[in-house]
Design a protein around this motif. Structure first.
Motif, mmCIF file in Angstrom:
data_model
loop_
_atom_site.group_PDB
_atom_site.id
_atom_site.type_symbol
_atom_site.label_atom_id
_atom_site.label_comp_id
_atom_site.label_asym_id
_atom_site.label_seq_id
_atom_site.Cartn_x
_atom_site.Cartn_y
_atom_site.Cartn_z
ATOM 1 N N SER A 152 126.210 -25.128 87.614
ATOM 2 C CA SER A 152 125.933 -26.288 88.461
ATOM 3 C C SER A 152 124.816 -27.154 87.885
ATOM 4 C CB SER A 152 125.551 -25.820 89.865
ATOM 5 O OG SER A 152 124.586 -24.782 89.804
ATOM 6 N N GLY A 153 124.618 -27.033 86.569
ATOM 7 C CA GLY A 153 123.518 -27.749 85.940
ATOM 8 C C GLY A 153 122.230 -26.965 86.054
ATOM 9 N N PHE A 154 121.111 -27.635 85.806
ATOM 10 C CA PHE A 154 119.814 -26.986 85.955
ATOM 11 C C PHE A 154 118.778 -28.030 86.351
ATOM 12 C CE2 PHE A 154 118.367 -27.109 81.161
ATOM 13 C CZ PHE A 154 118.594 -28.466 81.126
ATOM 14 N N LEU A 155 117.554 -27.559 86.585
ATOM 15 C CA LEU A 155 116.460 -28.460 86.961
ATOM 16 C C LEU A 155 116.883 -29.381 88.110
ATOM 17 C CD1 LEU A 155 115.305 -29.322 83.340
ATOM 18 C CD2 LEU A 155 114.034 -27.933 84.976
ATOM 19 N N TRP A 156 117.365 -28.756 89.182
ATOM 20 C CA TRP A 156 117.825 -29.550 90.330
ATOM 21 C C TRP A 156 116.709 -30.405 90.921
ATOM 22 C CZ3 TRP A 156 120.677 -25.251 93.593
ATOM 23 C CH2 TRP A 156 121.827 -24.866 92.924
ATOM 24 N N ASN A 157 117.014 -31.630 91.350
ATOM 25 C CA ASN A 157 118.316 -32.265 91.291
ATOM 26 C C ASN A 157 118.460 -33.150 90.057
ATOM 27 O OD1 ASN A 157 119.297 -31.246 93.807
ATOM 28 N ND2 ASN A 157 118.101 -32.783 94.893
ATOM 29 N N TYR A 158 117.485 -33.105 89.171
ATOM 30 C CA TYR A 158 117.529 -33.954 87.984
ATOM 31 C C TYR A 158 118.797 -33.712 87.172
ATOM 32 C CZ TYR A 158 112.463 -34.370 88.852
ATOM 33 O OH TYR A 158 111.229 -34.592 89.411
ATOM 34 N N GLY A 159 119.113 -32.434 86.942
ATOM 35 C CA GLY A 159 120.262 -32.108 86.117
ATOM 36 C C GLY A 159 121.340 -31.363 86.874
ATOM 37 N N LYS A 160 121.426 -31.600 88.187
ATOM 38 C CA LYS A 160 122.442 -30.939 88.999
ATOM 39 C C LYS A 160 123.788 -31.629 88.813
ATOM 40 C CE LYS A 160 123.264 -29.179 93.699
ATOM 41 N NZ LYS A 160 122.761 -29.135 95.099
ATOM 42 N N VAL A 161 124.859 -30.820 88.722
ATOM 43 C CA VAL A 161 126.199 -31.397 88.533
ATOM 44 C C VAL A 161 127.172 -30.777 89.533
ATOM 45 C CG1 VAL A 161 125.885 -32.029 86.119
ATOM 46 C CG2 VAL A 161 126.644 -29.722 86.659
ATOM 47 N N TRP A 162 126.736 -30.677 90.756
ATOM 48 C CA TRP A 162 127.535 -29.992 91.775
ATOM 49 C C TRP A 162 127.460 -30.757 93.085
ATOM 50 C CZ3 TRP A 162 130.927 -26.563 90.368
ATOM 51 C CH2 TRP A 162 131.547 -25.755 91.321
ATOM 52 N N ASP A 163 128.498 -30.610 93.919
ATOM 53 C CA ASP A 163 128.557 -31.248 95.234
ATOM 54 C C ASP A 163 128.269 -32.736 95.118
ATOM 55 O OD1 ASP A 163 129.271 -28.892 96.438
ATOM 56 O OD2 ASP A 163 127.220 -28.322 96.974
ATOM 57 N N GLU A 164 127.257 -33.206 95.796
ATOM 58 C CA GLU A 164 126.989 -34.646 95.800
ATOM 59 C C GLU A 164 126.495 -35.159 94.460
ATOM 60 O OE1 GLU A 164 123.094 -32.809 97.441
ATOM 61 O OE2 GLU A 164 125.224 -32.291 97.166
ATOM 62 N N PHE A 165 126.223 -34.253 93.527
ATOM 63 C CA PHE A 165 125.763 -34.651 92.192
ATOM 64 C C PHE A 165 126.848 -34.447 91.134
ATOM 65 C CE2 PHE A 165 121.902 -33.906 94.562
ATOM 66 C CZ PHE A 165 121.061 -34.919 94.129
ATOM 67 N N SER A 166 128.101 -34.465 91.550
ATOM 68 C CA SER A 166 129.194 -34.202 90.613
ATOM 69 C C SER A 166 129.381 -35.312 89.588
ATOM 70 C CB SER A 166 130.507 -33.998 91.379
ATOM 71 O OG SER A 166 130.820 -35.144 92.154
ATOM 72 N N ASP A 167 128.720 -36.441 89.782
ATOM 73 C CA ASP A 167 128.792 -37.532 88.792
ATOM 74 C C ASP A 167 127.498 -37.619 87.972
ATOM 75 O OD1 ASP A 167 127.107 -38.399 90.780
ATOM 76 O OD2 ASP A 167 127.980 -40.403 90.955
ATOM 77 N N ASN A 168 126.745 -36.526 87.932
ATOM 78 C CA ASN A 168 125.422 -36.527 87.308
ATOM 79 C C ASN A 168 125.432 -35.885 85.917
ATOM 80 O OD1 ASN A 168 122.616 -37.200 87.569
ATOM 81 N ND2 ASN A 168 122.142 -35.050 87.959
ATOM 82 N N TRP A 169 126.597 -35.768 85.309
ATOM 83 C CA TRP A 169 126.697 -35.084 84.019
ATOM 84 C C TRP A 169 125.881 -35.783 82.933
ATOM 85 C CZ3 TRP A 169 128.801 -30.384 83.113
ATOM 86 C CH2 TRP A 169 129.562 -29.823 84.148
ATOM 87 N N GLY A 170 125.735 -37.088 83.022
ATOM 88 C CA GLY A 170 124.958 -37.813 82.017
ATOM 89 C C GLY A 170 123.505 -37.386 81.995
ATOM 90 N N ASN A 171 122.926 -37.201 83.178
ATOM 91 C CA ASN A 171 121.530 -36.756 83.227
ATOM 92 C C ASN A 171 121.382 -35.306 82.768
ATOM 93 O OD1 ASN A 171 120.175 -39.089 84.107
ATOM 94 N ND2 ASN A 171 120.839 -38.752 86.221
ATOM 95 N N TYR A 172 122.337 -34.459 83.166
ATOM 96 C CA TYR A 172 122.296 -33.076 82.693
ATOM 97 C C TYR A 172 122.394 -33.024 81.169
ATOM 98 C CZ TYR A 172 123.968 -28.395 81.557
ATOM 99 O OH TYR A 172 124.133 -27.160 80.988
ATOM 100 N N ALA A 173 123.338 -33.769 80.624
ATOM 101 C CA ALA A 173 123.532 -33.774 79.175
ATOM 102 C C ALA A 173 122.298 -34.289 78.447
ATOM 103 C CB ALA A 173 124.754 -34.622 78.816
ATOM 104 N N ALA A 174 121.643 -35.295 79.009
ATOM 105 C CA ALA A 174 120.446 -35.851 78.368
ATOM 106 C C ALA A 174 119.318 -34.821 78.312
ATOM 107 C CB ALA A 174 119.987 -37.105 79.110
ATOM 108 N N LEU A 175 119.166 -34.040 79.380
ATOM 109 C CA LEU A 175 118.130 -33.003 79.395
ATOM 110 C C LEU A 175 118.455 -31.892 78.403
ATOM 111 C CD1 LEU A 175 117.630 -32.855 83.266
ATOM 112 C CD2 LEU A 175 115.897 -33.565 81.602
#
Length: 381
Positions: free
Chosen positions: A176-199
């Protein structure tokens, strides 16, 4: 060790002409380098050892003789040790000082070292990915700087004492990513892959900057075999520079269908062209307990039907696992790592001993702390 087949041909051709033999070193097989042998990792996560050693736990070989744990596992086939790292530990365990000290002992045994960055002050897993307290309330940009600087500092300190890891894990079970919610990729953050990938990219950039000889392999870690394909498909467009897909497989939490496990592993190798390491695995040798705490496995409904919860059943499970990994296409299966084989019940800290161990029936030592038959899998592969 495997050798290039054409060396045989060159040897035959070289023998047909003494002039050619004398004038061309290229036709002398002794001047050819054999193909490097691929390492098959037979690992253990020994992150509890810095604490357990303070309680003088008497691990024993299968004859009952007290042994030094690290020496024993190395002498019996273990070639990789995994250590987790917490940023600013909440309970004093898994600190950088712990990791640096134990890494020196691992390297002295000529074993490989896998560093597991949790990027948290405590446990990180699919349900909990809390940023270190020191990083909370940062902006996205500030956090990217922080993860780069921290990762680089840790690895620089390890490099300075000649204990750079062979493998580095960027986050722990980051489904579900890491460093929530900065790099979260789950539930309401399912469109947050760009931030996860950047970290993740910044952490890997730090690894590559310290490891100037490019010897470290970078791993991304997912907690489930079957569900991991979605994760790596979502990440693929970001072209992350990593080498190994790390997976956990605990049958009590996942499918018990052995054919499905093998199929999913094979598809991962074919779809993503990455090496695969089963970085967290374990299996019970009994359903009994040796302390006052509930165990993660205590019911026949939680085990794989083909493998009984007995010492021999535990061994048979790992024989199957190793065979399955070695049969992953294109030699992409590179090994396994047993999680907490040493976390036995003992008298000591209330958080990890007879008042709180949830793992003693999944260790590689029985309730008398004798080594179990599953060590044969480490010895023979």
């Amino acid at each position: 060790m495997r050798y290039f087949l054409h060396l045989v041909t060159l040897l035959i051709l070289g023998c047909s002409s003494s002039e050619d033999t004398n004038t061309s070193e290229n036709q002398d097989p002794q001047n050819q380098n054999p193909e490097p042998e691929t390492v098959f990792y037979k690992g253990m996560d020994l992150s509890f050892q810095p604490e357990l050693e303070t309680y003088n736990v008497n691990y024993r070989d299968d004859n009952g003789t007290v042994v030094d744990l690290l020496s024993y596992v190395e002498e019996n086939g273990t070639n990789l040790v995994r250590l987790k790292l917490w940023h600013t530990s909440q309970n004093g365990q898994n600190s950088l000082d712990d990791v640096k000290a134990y890494a020196q002992r691992v390297k002295a045994k000529n074993m490989a070292f896998l560093l597991d960055f949790h990027y948290s002050d405590f446990w990180a897993d699919p349900g909990t990915q809390t940023p270190p307290a020191a990083w909370q309330n940062m902006t996205q940009e500030e956090l990217r700087v922080a993860i780069f600087d921290y990762t680089k500092d840790v690895l620089t300190q390890l490099k300075n004492q000649n204990t750079l890891p062979e493998l580095v894990q960027i986050g722990n079970e980051t489904d579900s990513g890491f460093l929530w919610n900065y790099g979260k990729v789950w539930d309401e953050f399912s469109d947050n892959w760009g931030n996860y990938a950047a970290l993740v990219r910044e952490a890997i950039r730090a690894v590559r900057e310290v490891d100037t000889e490019n010897n470290i392999k970078v791993m991304l870690h997912h907690s489930k075999v079957v569900n991991s394909k979605f994760f790596f498909q979502e990440l693929a467009p970001y072209n992350i520079d990593f080498d190994i897909i790390g997976l956990s497989y605990y049958p009590q939490f996942q499918t018990k269908d052995l054919d499905l496990v093998a199929l999913e592993l094979n598809q991962l190798a074919l779809n993503f062209d990455k090496e695969i390491l089963m970085v967290e695995v374990a299996y019970p040798f009994t359903l009994e307990w040796n302390d006052n705490a509930n165990n993660f496995i205590g019911s026949v409904n939680q085990i794989i039907p083909e493998f009984a919860p007995t010492p021999e059943g535990q061994k048979m499970y790992f024989e199957w696992l190793v065979s399955t990994i070695k049969n992953i296409p294109n030699d992409k299966g590179v090994g396994f790592c047993y999680w907490a084989p040493d976390w036995v019940a003992f008298t000591g800290n209330e958080n990890t001993s007879t008042s709180g161990s949830a793992w003693e029936n999944q260790c590689l030592f029985d309730f008398n702390l004798r080594a179990l038959p599953a060590f044969d899998v480490f010895r023979n592969n």
